[in-house]
Every structure is written in C-alpha cells, then in structure tokens.
Scaffold this motif. Structure first.
Motif, PDB file in Angstrom:
ATOM      1  N   LEU A 209      -9.834   0.038  -4.467  1.00 18.07           N
ATOM      2  CA  LEU A 209      -9.327  -0.788  -5.324  1.00 18.07           C
ATOM      3  C   LEU A 209      -9.395   0.042  -6.047  1.00 18.07           C
ATOM      4  N   VAL A 210      -9.744   0.868  -6.848  1.00 16.11           N
ATOM      5  CA  VAL A 210      -9.123   1.879  -8.070  1.00 16.11           C
ATOM      6  C   VAL A 210      -8.910   3.405  -7.160  1.00 16.11           C
ATOM      7  N   VAL A 211      -7.986   3.551  -7.919  1.00 18.57           N
ATOM      8  CA  VAL A 211      -7.368   5.257  -7.699  1.00 18.57           C
ATOM      9  C   VAL A 211      -7.680   6.521  -9.457  1.00 18.57           C
ATOM     10  N   ASN A 212      -8.101   6.968  -9.651  1.00 11.49           N
ATOM     11  CA  ASN A 212      -8.241   8.307 -10.484  1.00 11.49           C
ATOM     12  C   ASN A 212      -7.066   8.649 -10.375  1.00 11.49           C
ATOM     13  N   VAL A 213      -5.915   9.163 -11.287  1.00  9.33           N
ATOM     14  CA  VAL A 213      -5.354  10.757 -10.782  1.00  9.33           C
ATOM     15  C   VAL A 213      -4.537  10.802 -12.265  1.00  9.33           C
ATOM     16  N   LEU A 214      -4.195  12.046 -11.758  1.00  9.66           N
ATOM     17  CA  LEU A 214      -2.967  12.935 -13.500  1.00  9.66           C
ATOM     18  C   LEU A 214      -1.479  12.220 -12.943  1.00  9.66           C
ATOM     19  N   ASN A 215      -1.917  13.207 -11.942  1.00 14.99           N
ATOM     20  CA  ASN A 215       0.973  13.288 -12.046  1.00 14.99           C
ATOM     21  C   ASN A 215       1.119  13.503 -10.972  1.00 14.99           C
ATOM     22  N   ASN A 216       1.953  13.364 -10.648  1.00 14.95           N
ATOM     23  CA  ASN A 216       3.071  14.205  -9.650  1.00 14.95           C
ATOM     24  C   ASN A 216       2.681  13.892  -8.219  1.00 14.95           C
ATOM     25  N   GLY A 217       2.513  15.178  -8.122  1.00 13.89           N
ATOM     26  CA  GLY A 217       2.722  14.867  -6.003  1.00 13.89           C
ATOM     27  C   GLY A 217       1.176  14.266  -5.581  1.00 13.89           C
ATOM     28  N   PRO A 218      -0.046  14.534  -5.926  1.00 10.97           N
ATOM     29  CA  PRO A 218      -1.193  14.529  -5.846  1.00 10.97           C
ATOM     30  C   PRO A 218      -1.233  12.668  -6.169  1.00 10.97           C
ATOM     31  N   ALA A 219      -0.911  12.925  -7.498  1.00  9.77           N
ATOM     32  CA  ALA A 219      -0.840  11.024  -8.088  1.00  9.77           C
ATOM     33  C   ALA A 219       0.165  10.075  -6.996  1.00  9.77           C
ATOM     34  N   LEU A 220       1.007  10.531  -6.509  1.00  4.30           N
ATOM     35  CA  LEU A 220       1.898   8.924  -5.601  1.00  4.30           C
ATOM     36  C   LEU A 220       1.269   9.197  -4.474  1.00  4.30           C
ATOM     37  N   GLU A 221       0.811  10.492  -4.092  1.00  5.66           N
ATOM     38  CA  GLU A 221       0.020  10.462  -2.766  1.00  5.66           C
ATOM     39  C   GLU A 221      -1.514   9.646  -2.387  1.00  5.66           C
TER      40      GLU A 221
ATOM     41  N   GLU B 181      -5.107  -0.774   1.620  1.00  4.71           N
ATOM     42  CA  GLU B 181      -6.111  -1.798   0.791  1.00  4.71           C
ATOM     43  C   GLU B 181      -4.946  -3.067   0.502  1.00  4.71           C
ATOM     44  N   HIS B 182      -3.696  -2.636   0.206  1.00  2.00           N
ATOM     45  CA  HIS B 182      -2.528  -3.709   0.644  1.00  2.00           C
ATOM     46  C   HIS B 182      -2.384  -4.935  -0.982  1.00  2.00           C
ATOM     47  N   PRO B 183      -2.969  -3.942  -1.736  1.00  2.35           N
ATOM     48  CA  PRO B 183      -3.118  -4.819  -3.316  1.00  2.35           C
ATOM     49  C   PRO B 183      -1.629  -5.724  -3.733  1.00  2.35           C
ATOM     50  N   ASP B 184      -1.919  -7.286  -3.920  1.00  2.00           N
ATOM     51  CA  ASP B 184      -0.891  -7.667  -4.757  1.00  2.00           C
ATOM     52  C   ASP B 184      -0.672  -7.283  -6.448  1.00  2.00           C
ATOM     53  N   GLY B 185      -1.291  -6.633  -7.279  1.00  2.00           N
ATOM     54  CA  GLY B 185      -1.233  -6.877  -8.411  1.00  2.00           C
ATOM     55  C   GLY B 185      -2.081  -5.395  -9.123  1.00  2.00           C
ATOM     56  N   PHE B 186      -1.728  -4.318 -10.021  1.00  2.00           N
ATOM     57  CA  PHE B 186      -2.062  -3.443 -10.103  1.00  2.00           C
ATOM     58  C   PHE B 186      -1.731  -3.533 -11.546  1.00  2.00           C
ATOM     59  N   PHE B 187      -3.209  -2.605 -11.922  1.00  2.00           N
ATOM     60  CA  PHE B 187      -2.943  -2.590 -13.600  1.00  2.00           C
ATOM     61  C   PHE B 187      -2.711  -1.066 -13.923  1.00  2.00           C
ATOM     62  N   CYS B 188      -1.697  -0.503 -14.318  1.00  2.00           N
ATOM     63  CA  CYS B 188      -2.080   0.636 -14.406  1.00  2.00           C
ATOM     64  C   CYS B 188      -2.548   1.782 -16.330  1.00  2.00           C
ATOM     65  N   PHE B 189      -3.331   2.734 -16.581  1.00  3.78           N
ATOM     66  CA  PHE B 189      -3.340   2.889 -17.319  1.00  3.78           C
ATOM     67  C   PHE B 189      -1.954   3.427 -18.000  1.00  3.78           C
ATOM     68  N   ASN B 190      -1.200   3.220 -17.866  1.00  2.99           N
ATOM     69  CA  ASN B 190      -0.141   3.586 -18.606  1.00  2.99           C
ATOM     70  C   ASN B 190       1.364   3.222 -17.789  1.00  2.99           C
ATOM     71  N   ASP B 191       1.952   3.778 -18.408  1.00  4.31           N
ATOM     72  CA  ASP B 191       3.350   2.875 -18.127  1.00  4.31           C
ATOM     73  C   ASP B 191       3.996   4.254 -17.203  1.00  4.31           C
ATOM     74  N   ALA B 192       3.441   5.326 -17.117  1.00  8.58           N
ATOM     75  CA  ALA B 192       3.752   6.841 -16.552  1.00  8.58           C
ATOM     76  C   ALA B 192       3.331   6.497 -14.574  1.00  8.58           C
ATOM     77  N   ARG B 193       2.167   6.144 -15.231  1.00  4.85           N
ATOM     78  CA  ARG B 193       1.185   5.723 -13.424  1.00  4.85           C
ATOM     79  C   ARG B 193       1.641   4.859 -12.869  1.00  4.85           C
ATOM     80  N   ALA B 194       2.259   3.664 -13.579  1.00  9.02           N
ATOM     81  CA  ALA B 194       2.851   2.243 -12.989  1.00  9.02           C
ATOM     82  C   ALA B 194       4.218   2.867 -12.635  1.00  9.02           C
ATOM     83  N   TRP B 195       4.992   3.762 -12.706  1.00 10.96           N
ATOM     84  CA  TRP B 195       6.248   4.006 -11.706  1.00 10.96           C
ATOM     85  C   TRP B 195       6.067   4.543 -10.381  1.00 10.96           C
TER      86      TRP B 195
END
Length: 346
Positions: free
Chosen positions: A214-226, A235-249
């Motif tokens: 349930l943990v993915v560590n990403v940077l940005n852009n296409g790879p992050a979205l993938e 995994e079908h999560p029903d809750g997401f804690f995002c490192f920052n607001d940008a990753r919430a997008w």
C-alpha cells in the motif's frame, strides 16, 4: 518625539527604571506591575526607540541577517520571511534577507552582512534537512530554520514530520477507511522518513498491520501517475495519505478516470495547504499545513533571546495556525502542524 523622561514623569518612576523596562532589562530588577505600567504608558504615548542611540549604548545594531539557500524563490518563502520579520519588528530589530546559490555566494553575503554589524543570523533551507552551518557563522548567535544541525549544537526549528504522518493517517482511520495507502517521496528526506514512520505508527496503534504493497514512493509526472494507477488497480485503497498536495493530484486524477468520487468513494489527505492545489482541486483537499510563518517567527524570536541573553516568557505571541513550541527548547524545536479540514475525507 516621546522621550523616556516624559514616560517616567507620567509613570511616577525614574528615567533609569523606564530605560531598564524599555530595553528589556527589567527582569529581577523592576517589579512586574511597575514594568507593565511603564510599557502601557509608552504604548499610549506612541514611544519609539531610537535605534542609533541604542546601538551606540549597547554595541548592537539591532539587525538580523536571514541567509537562505533558494528559500526566497520557493512558494513558501513568504511565510517564513514574514514570520521572522514579524518577530524582529515586534522586538525592535530589522531583518535583512539574502538568497544564495552556492558556497562562494553564501560566504560573500555573510561577509557583507557582518560588515553591517549584524547581531545574529537565521540560516534557512529549502526543505527540512540535516545541515552543517557555514564556518563563517560559527561563534555568532545563530538559529537554523527548517533544518537541523548535524552536530545538534545549534538551536533550530522544524515541522514535526512524524506527527504529520500520524495525524493524517489517524484522520483516515477515524473516517472509517480500511485500506489506507501512502503516496510518498522517493527522495531521501527527513520529511519522507518521519511521515512514513508516523503513518506506520498510526496503523499500529489502531491494531492494523503495515502492508508495504500500500506504499508507493514517487517523484513526479508520468512515472508518478503510473505508480498511483498501479496502486489503485492492484490494491484498491479507500484512503490515501499523500506526502504533499502535489502528489494528491495523482490520486484525484486516477479516481476521476475510474468514476470514483473523492470525499465519498475514497478519502484523501495531503500536506502543505499549497494555495494552487488548495484552491483548484475539487472537492477541496483536506491537508496538513506546514508552519512556515511559525518557523520564521520562532527562529527570529529565539535568535533575539540569544543575542540579548533573556527569557521570552512574557512575549505576546501572534495568532497562528499551529502552536509555537517553547523558546527555551533545547536542540531542535518541533512544531506540531495543524490539519485543515476541507472536503476530501468522507
């Protein structure tokens, strides 16, 4: 121009007593009720200290230097600088801010500020990190902002990263989320380490088992979205804690493509309260606000307490989103950040 003699006559005390109070040297020497009355009268009469006379008398210029590495060009600089300037002004100091782009530039700026007779320095980083202050600042009053001294000797202030992760995850647990994912940062950072640890501890305290799937560590852009797409589908999560607001997008984007509604089908908590994301994401993102103003204010006030060797127990603090840590904190002062409730948690 209002003089100390006028204040002394109205308060019924000596000029030397007024001088002690208005120069913040009254503790243990002037009764608290008399000092309070002197300050009230000075404020009523509109008294303003003479900086030149004060510097000649004390050997201080009442100038603080704010040294930043890229901070002045980040979206959060305004809050940190505004907080530092607010505390400096309140305590009778002026703040000079410079931004550096490397060691050579940094040393030149520090040397220039020292030529002005700067009484002390704030040294700020672009993001919370362990750092080593420049040698040219050693031996002068110094406070680190959004950073921690690698030797643990210099006072510093930073967000409580562990509590950010804990509080965000706890909010999702309280909302009834069963499979809570963490969309983190793949860079090695104090914030990533602390927020992930807080996430794990909140799950543990709720009797949940940490699941690395349930943990993915990403940077940005296409790879992050993938990566976030894969997390949704596998995994079908029903809750997401995002490192920052940008990753919430990325979470909002993936939810929309799957016909899921944020705030109803899934819940999301970010970090930053970044104005761009806070004002454009719909539904509005529940997020934890980083204490930029508070860090700047605390650091400047702490620095002045070091310069003047005095307590700040009587300092009238401004209204802030997060509570200020005590000014007598030893080592790194951590600020417990505030969760801003909006619309993205069901």
């Amino acid at each position: 121009m209002v003089t100390m003699k006028e204040i002394a006559n109205k308060a019924g005390v000596s000029v030397s007593t007024v001088s002690l109070v208005l120069n913040n040297r009254d503790e243990g020497r002037v009764k608290s009720e008399i000092a309070s009355n002197v300050r009230t009268i000075a404020k009523q009469l509109g008294y303003r200290a003479n900086p030149l006379a004060s510097s000649l008398r004390t050997g201080r210029t009442r100038i603080l230097g704010f040294i930043s590495e890229e901070v002045a060009t980040t979206p959060y600089a305004g809050g940190i600088i505004l907080g530092a300037q607010s505390a400096a002004s309140q305590l009778g100091y002026m703040l000079i801010t410079v931004s550096t782009d490397g060691k050579a530039s940094e040393n030149e700026e520090i040397a220039a500020l020292k030529r002005y007779g700067t009484d002390g320095f704030l040294y700020a980083k672009m993001s919370n990190r362990v750092t080593k202050a420049p040698k040219s600042l050693r031996g002068t009053p110094l406070v680190l902002v959004d950073a921690t001294d690698e030797e643990g000797l210099i006072p510093s202030v930073e967000p409580d990263e562990f509590r950010i992760g804990y509080d965000a995850t706890r909010r999702l647990i309280d909302a009834g989320c069963e499979r809570i994912a963490y969309v983190g940062c793949s860079e090695l950072m104090i914030a990533q380490e602390g927020r992930l640890a807080g996430y794990r501890k909140a799950l543990e305290d709720a009797g949940r088992t940490f699941d690395e799937r349930l943990v993915v560590n990403v940077l940005n852009n296409g790879p992050a979205l993938e990566a976030v797409r894969g997390l949704f589908d596998a995994e079908h999560p029903d809750g997401f804690f995002c490192f920052n607001d940008a990753r919430a997008w990325y979470v909002y984007e993936c939810a929309a493509r799957r016909g899921l509604t944020v705030g109803r089908d899934i819940s999301v908590v970010g970090v930053d309260n970044h104005r761009v994301f806070a004002e454009t994401l719909s539904p509005m993102l529940t997020t934890i606000e980083l204490p930029h103003f508070e860090m700047g204010y605390w650091a400047a006030a702490k620095l002045i307490s070091l310069i003047e060797d005095r307590s700040l127990h009587d300092l009238e603090l401004p209204e802030t989103t997060a509570a200020m840590p005590p000014f007598d904190a030893v080592g790194s002062a951590k600020i417990h950040c505030t969760l801003i409730e909006k619309e993205s948690v069901r």
